[in-house]
Design a protein around this motif. Structure first.
Motif, PDB file in Angstrom:
ATOM      1  N   THR A  82       0.918  -1.262  -0.369  1.00  0.00           N
ATOM      2  CA  THR A  82      -0.030   0.042  -0.033  1.00  0.00           C
ATOM      3  C   THR A  82       1.006   1.242  -0.224  1.00  0.00           C
ATOM      4  O   THR A  82       2.092   1.036   0.026  1.00  0.00           O
ATOM      5  N   THR A  99     -11.884  -7.999   6.842  1.00  0.00           N
ATOM      6  CA  THR A  99     -11.637  -8.211   5.498  1.00  0.00           C
ATOM      7  C   THR A  99     -12.694  -8.897   4.932  1.00  0.00           C
ATOM      8  O   THR A  99     -13.287  -8.648   3.808  1.00  0.00           O
ATOM      9  N   ALA A 154     -12.942  -5.979   2.013  1.00  0.00           N
ATOM     10  CA  ALA A 154     -11.617  -5.252   1.858  1.00  0.00           C
ATOM     11  C   ALA A 154     -10.295  -5.818   1.897  1.00  0.00           C
ATOM     12  O   ALA A 154     -10.485  -7.333   2.301  1.00  0.00           O
ATOM     13  N   SER A 155      -9.188  -5.471   1.618  1.00  0.00           N
ATOM     14  CA  SER A 155      -8.046  -6.032   1.522  1.00  0.00           C
ATOM     15  C   SER A 155      -7.160  -5.917   2.965  1.00  0.00           C
ATOM     16  O   SER A 155      -7.752  -5.083   3.768  1.00  0.00           O
ATOM     17  N   GLY A 210      -4.482  -4.751   3.344  1.00  0.00           N
ATOM     18  CA  GLY A 210      -3.716  -3.370   3.538  1.00  0.00           C
ATOM     19  C   GLY A 210      -4.720  -2.311   3.742  1.00  0.00           C
ATOM     20  O   GLY A 210      -4.561  -1.238   4.589  1.00  0.00           O
ATOM     21  N   GLN A 211      -6.047  -2.397   3.304  1.00  0.00           N
ATOM     22  CA  GLN A 211      -7.094  -1.474   3.475  1.00  0.00           C
ATOM     23  C   GLN A 211      -7.469  -1.391   4.956  1.00  0.00           C
ATOM     24  O   GLN A 211      -7.858  -0.265   5.658  1.00  0.00           O
ATOM     25  N   ILE A 268      -4.788   0.531   7.102  1.00  0.00           N
ATOM     26  CA  ILE A 268      -4.957   1.745   7.184  1.00  0.00           C
ATOM     27  C   ILE A 268      -5.982   2.308   7.975  1.00  0.00           C
ATOM     28  O   ILE A 268      -5.954   3.187   8.637  1.00  0.00           O
ATOM     29  N   ALA A 269      -6.968   1.578   7.853  1.00  0.00           N
ATOM     30  CA  ALA A 269      -8.516   2.184   8.692  1.00  0.00           C
ATOM     31  C   ALA A 269      -8.142   1.795   9.925  1.00  0.00           C
ATOM     32  O   ALA A 269      -8.667   2.656  10.825  1.00  0.00           O
ATOM     33  N   LEU A 283     -14.020   1.425   6.764  1.00  0.00           N
ATOM     34  CA  LEU A 283     -13.638   0.578   5.490  1.00  0.00           C
ATOM     35  C   LEU A 283     -14.932   0.946   4.772  1.00  0.00           C
ATOM     36  O   LEU A 283     -14.970   1.071   3.549  1.00  0.00           O
ATOM     37  N   THR A 340     -15.266   5.562   3.858  1.00  0.00           N
ATOM     38  CA  THR A 340     -14.094   6.312   3.168  1.00  0.00           C
ATOM     39  C   THR A 340     -13.603   5.757   1.875  1.00  0.00           C
ATOM     40  O   THR A 340     -13.857   4.436   1.762  1.00  0.00           O
ATOM     41  N   PRO A 368     -11.273   3.989  -0.736  1.00  0.00           N
ATOM     42  CA  PRO A 368     -10.373   2.799  -0.621  1.00  0.00           C
ATOM     43  C   PRO A 368      -8.761   3.291  -0.632  1.00  0.00           C
ATOM     44  O   PRO A 368      -7.951   2.816  -0.395  1.00  0.00           O
ATOM     45  N   THR A 369      -8.757   4.440  -1.364  1.00  0.00           N
ATOM     46  CA  THR A 369      -7.365   4.848  -1.566  1.00  0.00           C
ATOM     47  C   THR A 369      -6.968   5.978  -0.262  1.00  0.00           C
ATOM     48  O   THR A 369      -5.717   6.263  -0.515  1.00  0.00           O
TER      49      THR A 369
END
Length: 324
Positions: free
Chosen positions: A15, A74, A79-80, A82-83, A86-87, A133, A136, A138-139
């Motif tokens: 990410t 996930t 979601a992944s 990585g996401q 970050i969250a 998740l 917001t 995903p980026t």
């Protein structure tokens, strides 16, 4: 434990998390204080910056949330890894979790009680990570998430005692009693309870920012809608459902999110200048249908056992009703 951390670390490295300037503190913390002072610029340009940040976040995510949390988030949110990481970083900043975790580490309580308090804190934070998740892009990186959500969430936190309705207030009281009986000081227990009291606050903050309506007024409409239909009970029942297998867990976790999302979508579609008045008018207009829906909820509440099909049927009827 190691396998989960390695899988999570590898996903984070793929990410853009390490590119977020707000992650510099995590990077610097991997080095002794003397090196931080003398070689700050060199550390910030370290060739392993991405790997160091990923290692720090993966360790903290798993240590504080448990080895199952990344998988549950996930699977439930699509979601992944990585996401989800970050969250997690965004959520821990929004709710000042480093301070809470430090207080839990140092609290003068029996170790069994400390573990239970950590578990409750993780469960409360996981609700907000799931909301991030969903609400917001995903980026988005942690700094962007905090900039988007924090202003509204801060205002809601200041008004939460006035905004809580009967079902949520009762649930918070039960949890407060449970935590203090474990031996937690009231102030510390209150911090954990607040995580649950602010459930839904992320979605309301994002919605208020998007449509330009005060979050406190939106929350008043959101809670009024839940109270009028009995959705607060249904959401609470889904959140506390004892699933028999993985698929039942995914179903009931999704239903808990559905009972929240249905209300947010309703408020988003209507976009009333005065959302509480808009809900009041809608409730008056839909009186007979709401009465029928409430009878369905009452039957479920009166049942000796709450089942997943009950909650699924309530969610289906709620979606039809709120679309009118």
């Amino acid at each position: 434990l190691s396998t989960t951390k390695m899988a999570l670390q590898g996903a984070i490295e793929r990410t853009r998390l390490a590119e977020d300037a707000s992650m510099e503190a995590d990077l610097l913390a991997a080095f002794p204080p003397a090196m931080q002072q003398r070689h700050r610029d060199a550390i910030l340009k370290h060739r392993l910056r991405r790997e160091i940040v990923a290692t720090k976040v993966a360790n903290r995510f798993v240590n504080r949330m448990g080895i199952l949390a990344p998988f549950a988030l996930t699977e439930e949110e699509g979601a992944s890894f990585g996401q989800a990481a970050i969250a997690f970083v965004g959520a821990e900043r929004l709710f000042d979790m480093p301070r809470l975790w430090a207080e839990l580490d140092g609290a003068d309580v029996p170790e069994a009680a400390r573990l239970a308090l950590f578990e409750h804190a993780a469960r409360g934070l996981q609700l907000h990570i799931g909301d991030l998740l969903r609400c917001t892009a995903p980026t988005m990186l942690p700094a962007e998430i905090v900039d988007l959500v924090k202003p509204g969430l801060t205002r809601l936190n200041e008004q939460v005692n006035a905004l809580l309705r009967t079902e949520a207030r009762s649930e918070a009281g039960v949890l407060m009693k449970e935590l203090t009986e474990l031996g937690a000081p009231e102030a510390l227990a209150g911090r954990i309870v607040r995580l649950f009291e602010l459930s839904g606050g992320v979605g309301l903050s994002v919605l208020g920012r998007r449509i330009g309506v005060d979050e406190v007024r939106l929350t008043g409409a959101y809670t009024r809608l839940g109270e009028a239909l009995g959705l607060d009970w249904a959401q609470n029942a889904a959140n506390h459902f004892a699933a028999g297998d993985q698929w039942e867990r995914l179903l009931t976790a999704g239903l808990a999110r559905e009972f929240e999302q249905l209300r947010l979508e309703f408020l988003d579609r209507r976009r009333d200048a005065d959302p509480e008045e808009g809900v009041r008018r809608w409730v008056a207009e839909q009186g007979p249908r709401i009465e029928q829906f409430r009878r369905t909820v009452a039957r479920a509440r009166a049942a000796s056992v709450t089942t997943a099909p009950m909650l699924a049927q309530i969610a289906t009827q709620a979606r039809v009703l709120l679309a009118r």
